[in-house]
Design a protein around this motif. Structure first.
Motif, PDB file in Angstrom:
ATOM      1  N   ARG A 214     -60.556  19.996  -5.643  1.00  0.00           N
ATOM      2  CA  ARG A 214     -59.430  19.466  -6.410  1.00  0.00           C
ATOM      3  C   ARG A 214     -59.746  19.419  -7.891  1.00  0.00           C
ATOM      4  N   THR A 215     -60.989  19.063  -8.222  1.00  0.00           N
ATOM      5  CA  THR A 215     -61.288  18.911  -9.640  1.00  0.00           C
ATOM      6  C   THR A 215     -61.588  20.247 -10.302  1.00  0.00           C
ATOM      7  N   LEU A 216     -62.430  21.058  -9.664  1.00  0.00           N
ATOM      8  CA  LEU A 216     -62.869  22.300 -10.314  1.00  0.00           C
ATOM      9  C   LEU A 216     -62.280  23.547  -9.672  1.00  0.00           C
ATOM     10  N   GLY A 217     -62.177  23.505  -8.354  1.00  0.00           N
ATOM     11  CA  GLY A 217     -61.860  24.726  -7.622  1.00  0.00           C
ATOM     12  C   GLY A 217     -60.520  25.328  -7.980  1.00  0.00           C
ATOM     13  N   ARG A 218     -59.502  24.476  -8.127  1.00  0.00           N
ATOM     14  CA  ARG A 218     -58.159  25.006  -8.370  1.00  0.00           C
ATOM     15  C   ARG A 218     -58.110  25.813  -9.646  1.00  0.00           C
ATOM     16  N   THR A 219     -58.743  25.286 -10.698  1.00  0.00           N
ATOM     17  CA  THR A 219     -58.642  25.975 -11.976  1.00  0.00           C
ATOM     18  C   THR A 219     -59.644  27.127 -12.075  1.00  0.00           C
ATOM     19  N   LEU A 220     -60.869  26.898 -11.580  1.00  0.00           N
ATOM     20  CA  LEU A 220     -61.898  27.914 -11.785  1.00  0.00           C
ATOM     21  C   LEU A 220     -61.833  29.024 -10.750  1.00  0.00           C
ATOM     22  N   LEU A 221     -61.533  28.668  -9.515  1.00  0.00           N
ATOM     23  CA  LEU A 221     -61.618  29.680  -8.465  1.00  0.00           C
ATOM     24  C   LEU A 221     -60.304  30.405  -8.233  1.00  0.00           C
ATOM     25  N   ARG A 222     -59.173  29.801  -8.627  1.00  0.00           N
ATOM     26  CA  ARG A 222     -57.875  30.458  -8.442  1.00  0.00           C
ATOM     27  C   ARG A 222     -57.642  30.808  -6.977  1.00  0.00           C
TER      28      ARG A 222
ATOM     29  N   ILE B  73     -69.695  30.156 -10.563  1.00  0.00           N
ATOM     30  CA  ILE B  73     -68.747  30.549  -9.507  1.00  0.00           C
ATOM     31  C   ILE B  73     -69.435  30.562  -8.151  1.00  0.00           C
ATOM     32  N   GLY B  74     -70.673  31.075  -8.120  1.00  0.00           N
ATOM     33  CA  GLY B  74     -71.397  31.106  -6.851  1.00  0.00           C
ATOM     34  C   GLY B  74     -71.602  29.709  -6.305  1.00  0.00           C
ATOM     35  N   ALA B  75     -72.035  28.786  -7.162  1.00  0.00           N
ATOM     36  CA  ALA B  75     -72.304  27.433  -6.684  1.00  0.00           C
ATOM     37  C   ALA B  75     -71.018  26.757  -6.234  1.00  0.00           C
ATOM     38  N   LEU B  76     -69.954  26.965  -7.001  1.00  0.00           N
ATOM     39  CA  LEU B  76     -68.693  26.326  -6.647  1.00  0.00           C
ATOM     40  C   LEU B  76     -68.158  26.873  -5.329  1.00  0.00           C
ATOM     41  N   ARG B  77     -68.301  28.175  -5.142  1.00  0.00           N
ATOM     42  CA  ARG B  77     -67.830  28.749  -3.881  1.00  0.00           C
ATOM     43  C   ARG B  77     -68.698  28.281  -2.726  1.00  0.00           C
ATOM     44  N   ALA B  78     -70.006  28.086  -3.009  1.00  0.00           N
ATOM     45  CA  ALA B  78     -70.899  27.651  -1.938  1.00  0.00           C
ATOM     46  C   ALA B  78     -70.520  26.257  -1.453  1.00  0.00           C
ATOM     47  N   THR B  79     -69.956  25.423  -2.327  1.00  0.00           N
ATOM     48  CA  THR B  79     -69.579  24.093  -1.864  1.00  0.00           C
ATOM     49  C   THR B  79     -68.299  24.128  -1.040  1.00  0.00           C
ATOM     50  N   ALA B  80     -67.585  25.249  -1.061  1.00  0.00           N
ATOM     51  CA  ALA B  80     -66.269  25.264  -0.422  1.00  0.00           C
ATOM     52  C   ALA B  80     -66.223  26.099   0.843  1.00  0.00           C
ATOM     53  N   ASP B  81     -67.121  27.061   0.989  1.00  0.00           N
ATOM     54  CA  ASP B  81     -66.969  28.015   2.077  1.00  0.00           C
ATOM     55  C   ASP B  81     -67.204  27.365   3.438  1.00  0.00           C
ATOM     56  N   GLY B  82     -66.480  27.843   4.434  1.00  0.00           N
ATOM     57  CA  GLY B  82     -66.594  27.246   5.751  1.00  0.00           C
ATOM     58  C   GLY B  82     -67.502  28.016   6.690  1.00  0.00           C
ATOM     59  N   ASP B  83     -68.026  29.155   6.247  1.00  0.00           N
ATOM     60  CA  ASP B  83     -68.884  29.982   7.083  1.00  0.00           C
ATOM     61  C   ASP B  83     -70.321  29.803   6.576  1.00  0.00           C
ATOM     62  N   ILE B  84     -71.245  29.438   7.470  1.00  0.00           N
ATOM     63  CA  ILE B  84     -72.573  29.073   6.973  1.00  0.00           C
ATOM     64  C   ILE B  84     -73.262  30.244   6.280  1.00  0.00           C
ATOM     65  N   LYS B  85     -73.022  31.479   6.762  1.00  0.00           N
ATOM     66  CA  LYS B  85     -73.670  32.610   6.087  1.00  0.00           C
ATOM     67  C   LYS B  85     -73.009  32.912   4.745  1.00  0.00           C
ATOM     68  N   SER B  86     -71.689  32.696   4.672  1.00  0.00           N
ATOM     69  CA  SER B  86     -71.011  32.887   3.380  1.00  0.00           C
ATOM     70  C   SER B  86     -71.517  31.880   2.364  1.00  0.00           C
ATOM     71  N   VAL B  87     -71.768  30.654   2.824  1.00  0.00           N
ATOM     72  CA  VAL B  87     -72.293  29.640   1.907  1.00  0.00           C
ATOM     73  C   VAL B  87     -73.591  30.147   1.287  1.00  0.00           C
ATOM     74  N   LEU B  88     -74.444  30.713   2.139  1.00  0.00           N
ATOM     75  CA  LEU B  88     -75.721  31.209   1.623  1.00  0.00           C
ATOM     76  C   LEU B  88     -75.512  32.402   0.697  1.00  0.00           C
ATOM     77  N   ALA B  89     -74.544  33.266   1.038  1.00  0.00           N
ATOM     78  CA  ALA B  89     -74.282  34.422   0.175  1.00  0.00           C
ATOM     79  C   ALA B  89     -73.801  33.952  -1.194  1.00  0.00           C
TER      80      ALA B  89
END
Lengths: 231, 659
Positions: B596-604, B287-303
């Motif tokens: 589209r491939t992972l985020g919709r189902t895994l991240l909700r 979940i962390g890695a998937l969210r890191a590929t999507a976040d638009g805030d550079i510090k959130s990406v690192l978090a």
């Protein structure tokens, strides 16, 4: 259990024990009577009778324990609760013209059944928790707790304000019954409880008139309507 | 020495509430942290002798077994203290330059934060540990609120303090159960770790401790499902604080997990003990890695990337627990070594990355990927350090992130040896999930660097960004140097971990870690980062030379040189008359296919924990408060009925107990 009395040589079969038991039992039976009475004046009369029995019980304990101050308690119970308060309640009822029949929130049979369960509960609580005390004290406490619980039950099964007040007073009778059954209970408590009843009586009396002035009825369901309105 | 540093840092925090000169406070913090790091390193090099110290302050005597607070330094504490103090020293130096006016509020908090963490790491009894842990939570909460003018910061702060309180609420009973297992002496609960070690919990008590510690310390470490506060709280704090929160505070959470599950609960725990940790770790990694590929805030990406890395570390710990339960000390040592080595690496490169993006946020005035770009020209030092940090983040070989992840994979791939079809299936699935997570983390690192530092500026402010100040650059370069060192010399780093491994897993990595190479077992082939680095450098130089030759020949032949992939721009539509700047591919363009491939189902739509856990909790809270509201407007008779029911219930309970 009964053979295990230690401090008092009062046991099953002794006159003092039997009479105390009889009076406590009578108060309990009257509590049940309070539950099923359907007329306001009958409820008040039952209460007066219960107060009389409690006064007798206090006097009898005064005699048995050789405690003159319990006679005073008995006197207070007799004068205030068996005479003055019922008379005042009758007066109120007459003034408010509600001496017709009343309705209960609960049916007779369910309230009786619940009452019996409460008595069982009181016995189950009191008898095991007071193993060290004298038999009379223990059974007296069980009876008194039953009277208290039944008074509470009477309060919540009635919709009519005067009968709820009578339930409260009956609860207080149970407290007195408990207090006189325990040896060495200080006088102060008695006086204060009696005083409390008078104060409560006044407060409730005022309360009745407020309710009637506002709502034109003593039915506490009208109060529910008031609280539910702003929602 | 270390205790002195911790106490001095706490005192400095108190003093800084009055004495508000930022450079002085931060300078002293840096010096103290550096000396703390040196002391921790010295202790590790000396083989980690256990030192103990009793402080004359603490609980009123007669309540619990140790009269004052007790501190102890053992190899495990020393290793985590090293991570903490190294990061803290560089962050403090960095903050001298980067200190913004509103961060002045955070000034007193910084040394206190470091001191509280050091206290938690040095604790030798449950009271001191929980005290340090809670102090750390409270101070970091104040630091998150440093920019409270921002509504997002405030809501992040509220969310964070809720999670912190929940963590404390779980830790306290966990230690109570542990202390209870030790037995009460003369009516006193013995809170010392030595007493808990002597009587490890068994049966349901052990399971309860496991659950409570995973919830309590896991919420601080950022383990799924209690991770959603990280991407909210880390960006809200000043950058040097986010660096510490990510690099060190999550490690304190992990430290508590290791301390309780490996040390205090003893080695005689069942096989399944590691499995909750493995499951939570794998979910966090993915979940962390998937969210890191999507976040638009550079510090959130690192978090989010921190969640991923903590997940990897937790998987290592879980595998070590399972292996230890199966009585395979060599495998347990391998997995534990992977986890601790990765913790060490993450403790260096994550603060580095946070300092770099802090410089970006400071210099370019925004944290939004959609408005950054082309910063490598304006901020070369920051960009260079960030690229190095991102290479570690992506787990590329010869960089600091690789050695730990490689050892972890070796441990997971060796896991099926433990036995049982169910366990083998679990390990196979685990390997797949970890591979996916690490690949996603690499994608997130590429996206972060590519969008923020390469290409062209996406906003006017990014086009005129300023490079960070000299001390901030020095801090970033220093951390980069450490990251390079750690990447090239994992063997000596493992030597430092050796005493901790021996203590916790019963075996060390002796014979498996040398100066130049490390290997998962003594007879297998190993990983020699220095040699690989040399080969990669040679290949890169050769490739570059060949490319130049080819290009020169092509130009000589008259071939035209065109932009590769249109320089990262899409063809502008006809209705966009003023150039093409907005048609440059940005952060969202890179994340879209994955979403589209992972985020919709895994991240909700955001985060699964928000969807499955937080929102139902909020709904439950609403329902409870509505019910409580309804209680307030009950009629007299109903209130009497409720009281009567409670009285009867009470009497019934008494009767039941008496019978």
């Amino acid at each position: 259990m009964r053979g295990a009395t230690m401090t008092h040589h009062i046991g099953f079969g002794a006159l003092s024990y039997d009479l105390a038991h009889l009076l406590g039992g009578t108060a309990l039976v009257l509590s049940f009577a309070l539950l099923y009475q359907r007329r306001v004046s009958a409820v008040v009369n039952t209460y007066a009778l219960q107060a009389l029995v409690v006064a007798a019980a206090a006097a009898w304990q005064g005699w048995v324990q050789n405690e003159p101050q319990l006679y005073l308690t008995a006197l207070i119970a007799l004068v205030a609760k068996a005479i003055i308060i019922p008379l005042a309640l009758h007066g109120i009822i007459r003034r408010l013209e509600i001496h017709r029949s009343i309705e209960t929130a609960f049916g007779v049979f369910p309230s009786m059944a619940v009452g019996v369960l409460l008595v069982v509960l009181a016995i189950l609580v009191v008898l095991p928790t007071t193993l060290g005390a004298a038999t009379l004290t223990r059974e007296d406490l069980a009876t008194a707790l039953s009277v208290v619980l039944l008074g509470l039950l009477a309060m919540i099964t009635r919709r009519n304000a005067p009968t709820q007040v009578v339930g409260f007073f009956s609860l207080e009778n149970g407290l007195i019954l408990a207090a006189v059954g325990v040896t060495g209970m200080p006088m102060v408590v008695e006086l204060s409880t009696a005083f409390l009843v008078l104060v409560a009586f006044t407060v409730f009396g005022l309360f009745f008139f407020r309710i009637r002035d506002r709502l034109g009825s003593l039915d506490t369901r009208r109060l529910d309507l008031v609280t539910e309105e702003p929602r | 020495m270390l205790a002195l540093v911790a106490v001095l840092l706490l005192a400095l925090g108190a003093a800084a509430t009055i004495f508000r000169r930022a450079p002085a406070v931060l300078g002293v913090s840096a010096a103290l942290s550096a000396s703390g790091a040196a002391a921790a390193l010295a202790s590790l090099i000396a083989g980690g002798p256990t030192l103990a110290l009793a402080l004359p302050i603490g609980l009123p005597s007669g309540l619990m077994a140790p009269d004052g607070m007790t501190l102890a330094l053992d190899p495990l504490s020393a290793m985590f203290l090293l991570i903490l103090f190294v990061a803290a020293a560089f962050c403090a130096v960095y903050a001298i330059d980067q200190h913004e006016a509103e961060d002045r509020r955070a000034l007193a908090g910084f040394p206190a934060f470091v001191g509280a963490m050091a206290l938690a790491l040095l604790a030798a009894d449950a009271f001191t540990l929980v005290f340090g842990f809670e102090l750390m939570s409270a101070v970091s909460w104040l630091l998150v609120l440093a920019r409270h003018e921002d509504a997002d910061s405030r809501s992040a702060g509220i969310f964070y303090v809720g999670m912190a309180l929940f963590g404390g609420l779980c830790l306290v009973p966990a230690f109570a159960v542990l202390a209870h297992a030790g037995g009460a002496h003369a009516g006193l609960l013995d809170l010392r770790f030595s007493a808990m070690r002597a009587a490890p919990p068994e049966g349901w008590r052990a399971a309860l401790v496991l659950a409570l510690v995973l919830l309590g310390a896991g919420s601080k470490a950022g383990l799924v499902p209690l991770h959603p506060w990280l991407p909210l709280a880390h960006p809200a704090a000043p950058s040097h604080v986010s660096a510490l929160m990510s690099g060190a505070m999550t490690k304190v959470g992990l430290y508590v997990i290791v301390r309780v599950l490996f040390d205090l609960c003893g080695p005689a725990q069942p096989l399944w003990w590691g499995i909750p940790l493995i499951a939570a770790g794998a979910a966090s990694a993915l979940i962390g890695a998937l969210r890191a590929t999507a976040d638009g805030d550079i510090k959130s990406v690192l978090a989010c990337s921190t969640i991923e890395n903590v997940g990897l570390i937790a998987v290592g710990l879980g595998v070590a627990l399972v292996a230890r339960g199966a009585d395979l000390p060599a495998l347990a040592a391998l997995a534990l070594c992977a986890a601790l080595l990765h913790a060490l690496g993450h403790g260096v490169f994550k603060p580095l990355m946070f300092l770099c993006v802090g410089s970006v946020a400071h210099g370019a005035g925004t944290r939004s990927l959609a408005r950054l770009g082309g910063l490598i020209h304006r901020m070369p030092v920051t960009a260079g350090c960030a690229i190095l940090g991102a290479a570690c983040l992506a787990g590329l070989p010869v960089f600091a992130g690789f050695a730990g992840e490689w050892l972890l994979f070796q441990a997971v791939l060796a896991g099926p040896r433990i036995g049982g079809l169910a366990l083998q299936t679990l390990f196979a699935a685990l390997a797949a999930v970890l591979a996916l997570s690490v690949a996603l983390a690499a994608a997130a690192a590429v996206r972060l660097i590519g969008v923020a530092f390469l290409g062209r500026p996406r906003g006017p402010r990014a086009a005129v960004a300023d490079e960070a100040g000299p001390r901030a650059r020095a801090a970033m370069i220093g951390l980069s140097g450490l990251a390079v060192l750690l990447g090239l010399l994992p063997g000596p780093a493992i030597w430092l971990l050796e005493p901790a491994l021996r203590g916790l897993s019963g075996a060390g990595m002796a014979g498996r870690a040398g100066w130049l190479a490390i290997s998962p077992t003594q007879e297998s082939f190993g990983y020699a980062p220095a040699a690989i680095a040399l080969l990669v450098a040679l290949a890169a130089a050769g490739g570059m030379l060949a490319l130049r030759r080819l290009a020169a020949r092509g130009i000589a032949l008259g071939r035209e040189r065109g932009p590769a992939w249109a320089n990262g721009f899409a063809a502008p539509p006809a209705w966009l008359p003023f150039g093409d700047s907005v048609t440059q591919y940005g952060g969202a363009s890179f994340s879209e296919p994955l979403q589209r491939t992972l985020g919709r189902t895994l991240l909700r739509g955001g985060d699964p924990a928000m969807h499955w856990l937080m929102r139902p909790l909020l709904a439950a809270r609403g329902a409870i408060s509505r019910a409580a509201d309804a209680m307030q407007v009950l009629t007299i008779r109903r209130i009497l009925t409720v009281m009567f029911a409670v009285l009867v219930l009470f009497l019934a309970v008494i009767a039941a107990v008496e019978m």
